[in-house]
Design a protein around this motif. Structure first.
Motif, short mmCIF file in Angstrom:
data_model
loop_
_atom_site.label_atom_id
_atom_site.label_comp_id
_atom_site.label_asym_id
_atom_site.label_seq_id
_atom_site.Cartn_x
_atom_site.Cartn_y
_atom_site.Cartn_z
N LEU A 175 0.92 -1.09 -0.04
CA LEU A 175 -0.14 0.02 -0.03
C LEU A 175 0.77 1.35 0.00
CD1 LEU A 175 -2.52 -1.22 2.67
CD2 LEU A 175 -2.62 -1.51 0.27
N PRO A 176 1.10 2.08 -1.02
CA PRO A 176 2.07 2.98 -1.18
C PRO A 176 1.97 4.18 -0.35
CG PRO A 176 1.19 2.30 -3.57
CD PRO A 176 0.60 1.73 -2.45
N LEU A 177 0.67 4.34 0.11
CA LEU A 177 0.07 5.51 1.00
C LEU A 177 0.03 5.10 2.37
CD1 LEU A 177 -1.61 8.05 -1.61
CD2 LEU A 177 0.91 7.71 -0.85
N TYR A 178 0.52 3.86 2.79
CA TYR A 178 0.07 3.43 4.11
C TYR A 178 0.67 4.32 5.12
CZ TYR A 178 0.01 0.22 8.19
OH TYR A 178 -0.13 -0.17 9.32
N ASP A 179 0.11 4.27 6.16
CA ASP A 179 0.46 5.40 7.13
C ASP A 179 0.08 6.86 6.85
OD1 ASP A 179 1.80 3.88 9.23
OD2 ASP A 179 3.66 4.03 8.60
N GLY A 180 -0.75 7.17 5.92
CA GLY A 180 -0.95 8.52 5.30
C GLY A 180 0.27 9.16 5.18
N ARG A 181 -0.02 10.44 4.79
CA ARG A 181 1.15 11.10 4.26
C ARG A 181 0.83 12.51 4.75
NH1 ARG A 181 3.00 7.38 3.27
NH2 ARG A 181 4.03 6.60 1.38
N PRO A 182 2.12 13.36 5.26
CA PRO A 182 2.09 14.63 5.87
C PRO A 182 1.35 15.46 4.66
CG PRO A 182 4.25 13.71 5.85
CD PRO A 182 3.51 12.85 5.12
N LEU A 183 0.71 16.52 5.39
CA LEU A 183 -0.24 17.32 4.33
C LEU A 183 0.50 17.78 3.22
CD1 LEU A 183 -2.39 20.21 6.06
CD2 LEU A 183 -1.49 20.61 3.97
N ALA A 184 1.53 18.39 3.15
CA ALA A 184 2.31 18.74 2.02
C ALA A 184 2.53 17.76 0.87
CB ALA A 184 3.58 19.60 2.43
N GLU A 185 3.02 16.60 1.30
CA GLU A 185 3.15 15.56 0.53
C GLU A 185 1.87 15.02 -0.21
OE1 GLU A 185 5.60 12.02 1.82
OE2 GLU A 185 6.69 13.29 3.11
N LEU A 186 0.76 14.89 0.44
CA LEU A 186 -0.46 14.36 -0.18
C LEU A 186 -1.05 15.61 -1.05
CD1 LEU A 186 -2.45 12.24 -0.63
CD2 LEU A 186 -3.97 13.32 1.24
N ALA A 187 -0.72 16.89 -0.73
CA ALA A 187 -1.08 17.70 -1.80
C ALA A 187 -0.37 17.81 -3.08
CB ALA A 187 -0.73 19.39 -1.13
N ALA A 188 0.94 17.56 -2.88
CA ALA A 188 1.96 17.27 -3.92
C ALA A 188 1.50 16.25 -4.99
CB ALA A 188 3.47 17.27 -3.71
N PHE A 189 1.08 15.08 -4.15
CA PHE A 189 0.56 13.87 -5.01
C PHE A 189 -0.61 14.19 -5.79
CE2 PHE A 189 -2.10 10.26 -4.86
CZ PHE A 189 -1.54 9.37 -5.61
N LEU A 190 -1.66 15.01 -5.29
CA LEU A 190 -2.76 15.41 -5.96
C LEU A 190 -2.62 16.08 -7.09
CD1 LEU A 190 -5.40 15.95 -3.08
CD2 LEU A 190 -4.89 13.66 -4.28
N GLY A 191 -1.45 17.24 -6.89
CA GLY A 191 -1.13 17.85 -8.00
C GLY A 191 -0.56 17.19 -9.08
N GLU A 192 0.16 15.99 -8.88
CA GLU A 192 1.11 15.42 -9.93
C GLU A 192 -0.23 14.51 -10.57
OE1 GLU A 192 3.50 12.99 -7.40
OE2 GLU A 192 4.93 14.68 -6.99
N GLN A 193 -1.41 14.11 -9.88
CA GLN A 193 -2.27 13.32 -10.74
C GLN A 193 -3.17 14.25 -11.52
OE1 GLN A 193 -1.73 10.08 -10.38
NE2 GLN A 193 -0.02 10.87 -9.01
N GLY A 194 -2.94 15.65 -11.59
CA GLY A 194 -3.72 16.43 -12.40
C GLY A 194 -5.00 17.30 -11.76
N LEU A 195 -4.98 17.29 -10.34
CA LEU A 195 -5.98 18.11 -9.63
C LEU A 195 -5.42 19.57 -9.63
CD1 LEU A 195 -7.18 15.83 -7.04
CD2 LEU A 195 -8.03 16.05 -9.24
N GLU A 196 -6.29 20.36 -9.75
CA GLU A 196 -6.01 21.84 -9.49
C GLU A 196 -6.57 22.51 -8.61
OE1 GLU A 196 -7.87 23.30 -13.33
OE2 GLU A 196 -6.28 22.20 -14.66
#
Length: 226
Positions: A175-196
């Motif tokens: 599970l690549p995101l097991y343990d969750g992610r710090p706020l900034a990391e998840l924000a970057a991940f969503l941006g990489e997936q094309g969310l604006e």
């Protein structure tokens, strides 16, 4: 993190079994269920701010026992909840039957939604993304089913506990995101997936959780491209 040789079906079966086994007692924890009027009002306030005016068509992915689904319905939205664990869905259906609210609950895979494209105004998920073998594929699916310009709303966190959750010992490396992610990391991940227009806010108010949170929790939103 080293991935095991288990198949994706085996990993998902283990995840489903874990949540089925927790279904009966899931809401007993104040961090999961709603245990007071003050807690309900706190959540309604957060969701009202980030989901906007009703009525919107909402798909609540990984809805579990329907806690967020029913809060969204209380705000006036047209809500469908989907979950991979049948026992969780039974809890959600029982709750809506015992309420004066309207919501639909159906079986579904967050990474492979049996839904038409451009159907929903909002996709929501709470503490789901860490359980997924292919979170990138999930975001692609959520972008697909939400209309252009629609919003994806995630309630997430980062815990990084020393001990692996019981039931996840054999699969957490898958599970690549097991343990969750710090706020900034998840924000970057969503941006990489094309969310604006990715925005976020910490959810540190003890009223939301029935106790002082013992790890980072937040709400994060991003818009599907027009």
């Amino acid at each position: 993190m080293t991935r095991s040789e288990q198949t994706e079906d085996a990993i998902k079966a283990a995840v489903r079994e874990y949540w089925d086994n927790r279904a009966d007692s899931f809401d007993d924890d104040s961090q999961h269920g709603i245990h007071s009027d003050a807690q309900r009002e706190a959540w309604l306030s957060v969701l009202r701010l980030w989901t906007g005016e009703p009525t919107k068509r909402v798909l609540d992915v990984g809805c579990g026992t329907g806690v967020i689904s029913l809060l969204l319905a209380e705000l006036g939205h047209d809500v469908t909840g989907v979950d991979f664990a049948p026992e969780m869905l039974e809890q959600a259906r029982t709750k809506v039957e015992q309420s004066d609210l309207s919501a639909t609950f159906q079986h579904g895979d967050a990474e492979n939604l049996a839904r038409p494209s451009d159907t929903y105004d909002l996709v929501t998920a709470r503490h789901l993304i860490w359980t997924l073998p292919e979170p990138e594929r999930a975001i692609d699916e959520w972008r697909r089913v939400v209309r252009p310009g629609g919003r994806i709303v995630l309630i997430e966190g980062h815990w990084d506990f020393d001990e692996t959750f019981e039931g996840y010992e054999e699969i957490h490396d898958d599970l690549p995101l097991y343990d969750g992610r710090p706020l900034a990391e998840l924000a970057a991940f969503l941006g990489e997936q094309g969310l604006e227009n990715v925005e976020y806010e910490p959810l540190a108010d003890a009223e939301l959780w029935g106790q002082e949170p013992n790890y980072e929790k937040y709400i994060m939103v991003g818009d599907a491209p027009e």
